[in-house]
Design an enzyme around this catalytic site. Structure first.
Site: not given
Length: 192
Positions: A89-90
């Site tokens: 998620d990054e």
């Protein structure tokens, strides 16, 4: 992502967790409501439930997270070919060469954030800075749906008073060692 398929989870404290019965009972992600109760990742489910007895636990759906991760990273690649995934998620984006086409780094961050919100109904928090670690810190400072700029001229006054454990890779053990050395803030570390 879980709240996309279950909108009712938007109004209650909820977290994605492993199975406590199989000794994988940690919080993998939580919403902002759960965060207000002090729930954090990767604490144990047992600890989280002590803070927030009405916490709704959801099993992870990694295939869905991966699907959205790919979609979001496709948006990033519209703005730069310098995308480095940092977990599911990054990502880190180097937009140095993109400013000639898309505007300032802040303007690029805003365009990306708004496109992801309108296309996928997901919010992201963006840190804009001149190093990866400061960009990561910036993205953690304001959530959800936010942009934080830590530029070369102003980053010191914005972060030097923050706890040193907010820095990337300063976990519990490192934080304890630094505190024994009298280093409690990011400024203490920078000036030591």
């Amino acid at each position: 992502v879980e709240m996309l398929s279950k909108p009712e989870l938007r109004s209650v404290p909820m977290a994605v967790s492993g199975d406590p019965n199989k000794r994988h009972g940690i919080i993998l992600a939580k919403n902002q409501i759960a965060k207000k109760y002090g729930v954090y990742t990767p604490e144990t489910v047992y600890s989280a439930l002590k803070k927030c007895p009405n916490l709704v636990l959801v099993k992870p759906h990694f295939e869905e997270y991966e699907k959205y991760s790919k979609l979001v990273n496709e948006v990033y690649r519209k703005y730069t070919d310098r995308v480095e995934k940092f977990g599911i998620d990054e990502s880190f984006l180097d937009v140095t060469e993109s400013t000639k086409i898309f505007g300032t780094p802040y303007q690029i961050a805003y365009k990306i954030k708004e496109e992801i919100k309108s296309r996928f109904n997901l919010t992201i928090s963006v840190g804009v800075s001149f190093t990866k670690s400061l960009a990561k810190l910036g993205s953690d400072l304001k959530k959800p749906d936010a942009i934080t700029v830590l530029d070369f001229n102003s980053y010191k006054e914005k972060i030097y008073n923050l706890p040193v454990n907010m820095l990337l890779y300063v976990g519990k053990n490192t934080d304890e060692k630094l505190k024994k050395m009298g280093i409690k803030t990011i400024g203490d570390l920078a000036l030591s």
